[in-house]
Design an enzyme around this catalytic site. Structure first.
Site, PDB file in Angstrom:
ATOM      1  N   LYS A   1      40.095  54.206  44.794  1.00  0.00           N
ATOM      2  CA  LYS A   1      39.945  55.027  43.591  1.00  0.00           C
ATOM      3  C   LYS A   1      38.470  55.015  43.213  1.00  0.00           C
ATOM      4  O   LYS A   1      37.964  54.035  42.680  1.00  0.00           O
ATOM      5  CB  LYS A   1      40.781  54.480  42.431  1.00  0.00           C
ATOM      6  CG  LYS A   1      40.607  55.273  41.124  1.00  0.00           C
ATOM      7  CD  LYS A   1      41.327  54.601  39.964  1.00  0.00           C
ATOM      8  CE  LYS A   1      41.106  55.356  38.653  1.00  0.00           C
ATOM      9  NZ  LYS A   1      39.689  55.401  38.241  1.00  0.00           N
TER      10      LYS A   1
ATOM     11  N   VAL B   1      46.345  55.879  37.120  1.00  0.00           N
ATOM     12  CA  VAL B   1      46.181  55.569  38.542  1.00  0.00           C
ATOM     13  C   VAL B   1      45.668  54.145  38.712  1.00  0.00           C
ATOM     14  O   VAL B   1      46.195  53.362  39.517  1.00  0.00           O
ATOM     15  CB  VAL B   1      45.226  56.573  39.210  1.00  0.00           C
ATOM     16  CG1 VAL B   1      44.886  56.149  40.638  1.00  0.00           C
ATOM     17  CG2 VAL B   1      45.847  57.968  39.210  1.00  0.00           C
ATOM     18  N   GLY B   2      44.640  53.775  37.941  1.00  0.00           N
ATOM     19  CA  GLY B   2      44.094  52.429  38.034  1.00  0.00           C
ATOM     20  C   GLY B   2      45.110  51.361  37.691  1.00  0.00           C
ATOM     21  O   GLY B   2      45.185  50.317  38.351  1.00  0.00           O
TER      22      GLY B   2
ATOM     23  N   CYS C   1      23.924  46.495  38.154  1.00  0.00           N
ATOM     24  CA  CYS C   1      24.432  45.251  37.587  1.00  0.00           C
ATOM     25  C   CYS C   1      23.536  44.051  37.888  1.00  0.00           C
ATOM     26  O   CYS C   1      23.502  43.102  37.111  1.00  0.00           O
ATOM     27  CB  CYS C   1      25.844  44.988  38.096  1.00  0.00           C
ATOM     28  SG  CYS C   1      25.989  44.999  39.898  1.00  0.00           S
TER      29      CYS C   1
ATOM     30  N   GLU D   1      24.850  43.684  28.622  1.00  0.00           N
ATOM     31  CA  GLU D   1      24.363  44.579  29.669  1.00  0.00           C
ATOM     32  C   GLU D   1      24.156  45.977  29.098  1.00  0.00           C
ATOM     33  O   GLU D   1      25.109  46.602  28.615  1.00  0.00           O
ATOM     34  CB  GLU D   1      25.357  44.625  30.826  1.00  0.00           C
ATOM     35  CG  GLU D   1      24.866  45.438  32.009  1.00  0.00           C
ATOM     36  CD  GLU D   1      25.828  45.380  33.180  1.00  0.00           C
ATOM     37  OE1 GLU D   1      25.373  45.145  34.305  1.00  0.00           O
ATOM     38  OE2 GLU D   1      27.042  45.575  32.959  1.00  0.00           O
TER      39      GLU D   1
ATOM     40  N   GLY E   1      42.715  58.736  36.573  1.00  0.00           N
ATOM     41  CA  GLY E   1      42.368  58.046  35.346  1.00  0.00           C
ATOM     42  C   GLY E   1      43.012  56.681  35.240  1.00  0.00           C
ATOM     43  O   GLY E   1      43.340  56.039  36.246  1.00  0.00           O
TER      44      GLY E   1
ATOM     45  N   GLU F   1      33.540  42.393  40.827  1.00  0.00           N
ATOM     46  CA  GLU F   1      32.073  42.438  40.820  1.00  0.00           C
ATOM     47  C   GLU F   1      31.713  43.152  39.527  1.00  0.00           C
ATOM     48  O   GLU F   1      31.838  44.365  39.412  1.00  0.00           O
ATOM     49  CB  GLU F   1      31.574  43.180  42.053  1.00  0.00           C
ATOM     50  CG  GLU F   1      30.129  42.848  42.420  1.00  0.00           C
ATOM     51  CD  GLU F   1      29.127  43.681  41.653  1.00  0.00           C
ATOM     52  OE1 GLU F   1      28.621  43.180  40.628  1.00  0.00           O
ATOM     53  OE2 GLU F   1      28.860  44.800  42.074  1.00  0.00           O
TER      54      GLU F   1
END
Length: 489
Positions: free
Chosen positions: A185, A220-221, A293, A391, A217, A259
């Site tokens: 995905k 699906v995840g 990142c 971050e 979206g 990650e």
């Protein structure tokens, strides 16, 4: 540029059960540049079923390792044959400057894939030491064991938008090298890059169901993380979503690789090569518009050279050529979206309110269109502030000072993250000792090795994630280890 913008499930292209499409927005122009199919949970269910079937009864997981390596090599060849299309798609989707796309976004990940092609050839069975075992009658018998590396099964791979080709390769490469099947995905921002990779997988000749690509979206995840037919979830993205992924996967006790974010520190000692340190500091601002990142966004500079560093960095940042990423002379493009730009601007406002000194940038350039923000440097940043602790994922550097090595290490470790880092010093031995004390997954000394080879593991401590990509550690994370014990006589 690209012929197929559909979902790729079980070896066939499909518009999905609802036939929905989504726009692909060029972040440099804010215009719709293409459309791509959008999958639903029903489409994802079909992809997972195909991957499960391909693993349980297909030829892929039991294929001879040399044959598997050769097929993975054909995949790499097909990707290289599409370099021009991939480069154009990445610039269009992410706003990456065209001059950086080939070396950074494409050639380096392809070298990683070559590493996995070789790793796929590695013996799957390792003989462990024999052992002589005494019997009660005074005789003995010989026993032995073998360690067998086997694939985990069906892998859900969920990737982010900033380096789409690299992130997709970092998951497909080790998963396929070990004999797993994959449902990918991609980020909704980068479906074109993923579609080109599916096209290359089809041309390479992977058996149906081995590689599946489903745009979509949250529904699906969520299915990719909760479905019991999935054995491993590999996710790259924000800390908050990573926590949700882990929570969704927990009830089915599936393996999770994360990650996540970073707030990496670059320590510049008083004996450092100032020019080299400033160059790396510039990269933390400019690279992919700060959307990385592992970028060293906290600049910890010794008090004796602090003013020189700040002024030197500011001069270099002011010289950044911001503009159309399709122009080869552009060195920094836009952010991915209006929402990301607003987020970055919120950090800038908070930093000002917290008392940090704005040295340069902080606003929007005078462009008619595009999600651009000026590259920005803040000095006199307190490490407890939001700018130093969270971050940003944008072109904003936070510069702070220290007096001795112990203070620098304490500041570097005073973070919820631990992904990257750097140390600049004329004393390489001392820098190495300091690197051992920093709680982070990777440290570059005086600019590092100049490359990111496939055998160098990458991953983080603390909230920067779980597991490793690349290297032997990356192969291990996509493998199960079985021990077979036998009586040799």
């Amino acid at each position: 540029m690209i012929d197929k913008t559909q979902l790729y499930i079980d070896g066939t292209w499909t518009d999905g059960v609802e036939g929905r499409r989504m726009p692909v927005i060029n972040p440099a122009t804010e215009e719709e540049a293409a459309t791509a199919a959008v999958g639903t949970a029903a489409d994802c269910d079909r992809a997972i079923a195909a991957a499960r079937r391909a693993f349980d009864s297909g030829p892929w997981p039991t294929m001879n390792r040399i044959e598997r390596s050769e097929l993975l090599g054909r995949f790499a060849d097909e990707l290289r044959a599409r370099l021009d299309s991939l480069a154009a798609a990445i610039t269009l989707e992410t706003g990456a400057p065209s001059a950086t796309v080939r070396p950074v976004h494409l050639l380096a990940p392809l070298a990683h894939l070559d590493y996995y092609v070789e790793q796929a050839r590695a013996p799957e069975v390792t003989t462990l030491p024999l052992q002589v075992n005494p019997r009660p009658d005074g005789t003995s018998w010989l026993g032995g064991s073998a360690q067998v590396r086997e694939p985990v099964g069906v892998v859900s791979a969920i990737t982010a938008y900033n380096f789409p080709f690299h992130l997709n390769v970092a998951k497909l490469g080790p998963a396929l090298a070990c004999g797993n099947t994959v449902v990918l995905k991609p980020s909704p921002n980068t479906p074109l890059t993923a579609a080109l990779m599916a096209e290359a997988a089809e041309a390479a000749g992977f058996p149906p169901g081995v590689v599946n690509v489903v745009n979509g979206g949250a529904d699906v995840g969520a299915l990719m993380c909760t479905d019991p037919r999935v054995d491993l979830v590999s996710f790259t993205g924000s800390e908050a979503v990573g926590a949700a992924v882990a929570a969704q996967a927990a009830p089915t006790i599936k393996r999770v690789l994360l990650e996540l974010g970073g707030k990496s520190a670059m320590i510049v000692r008083s004996d450092a090569d100032l020019g080299a340190a400033i160059t790396m500091g510039l990269g933390s601002v400019m690279t992919q518009s700060g959307q990385g990142c592992a970028l060293t966004t906290r600049h910890l500079v010794h008090a004796d050279i602090y003013d020189d560093y700040v002024s030197g960095l500011a001069d270099r940042v002011r010289a950044i050529r911001l503009g159309d990423p399709a122009d080869p002379s552009t060195s920094m493009g836009p952010l991915i979206s209006a929402a990301q730009r607003e987020k970055v601007e919120g950090f800038v406002d908070d930093a000002r309110a917290a008392g940090s000194t704005l040295v340069t940038g902080g606003g929007r350039p005078d462009f008619a269109r595009g999600f651009f923000v000026e590259p920005t440097v803040f000095a006199d940043v307190d490490n407890s502030t939001r700018l130093a602790q969270e971050e940003v994922f944008g072109p904003v550097a936070a510069v702070m000072s220290f007096r001795d090595d112990d203070e620098a290490i304490a500041i570097a470790n005073d973070s919820n993250y631990g992904l990257g880092g750097a140390i600049f010093s004329a004393d390489a031995g001392r820098a190495f000792e300091m690197a051992r004390r920093i709680r982070t997954g990777q440290v570059h000394i005086n600019g590092g090795s100049g490359a990111s080879p496939g055998w160098d593991p990458f991953g983080g401590y603390k909230r920067s994630g779980l597991g490793r990509e690349l290297g032997e550690a990356g192969i291990a994370d996509y493998s199960e280890i079985k021990t077979i014990k036998y009586h040799a006589g």
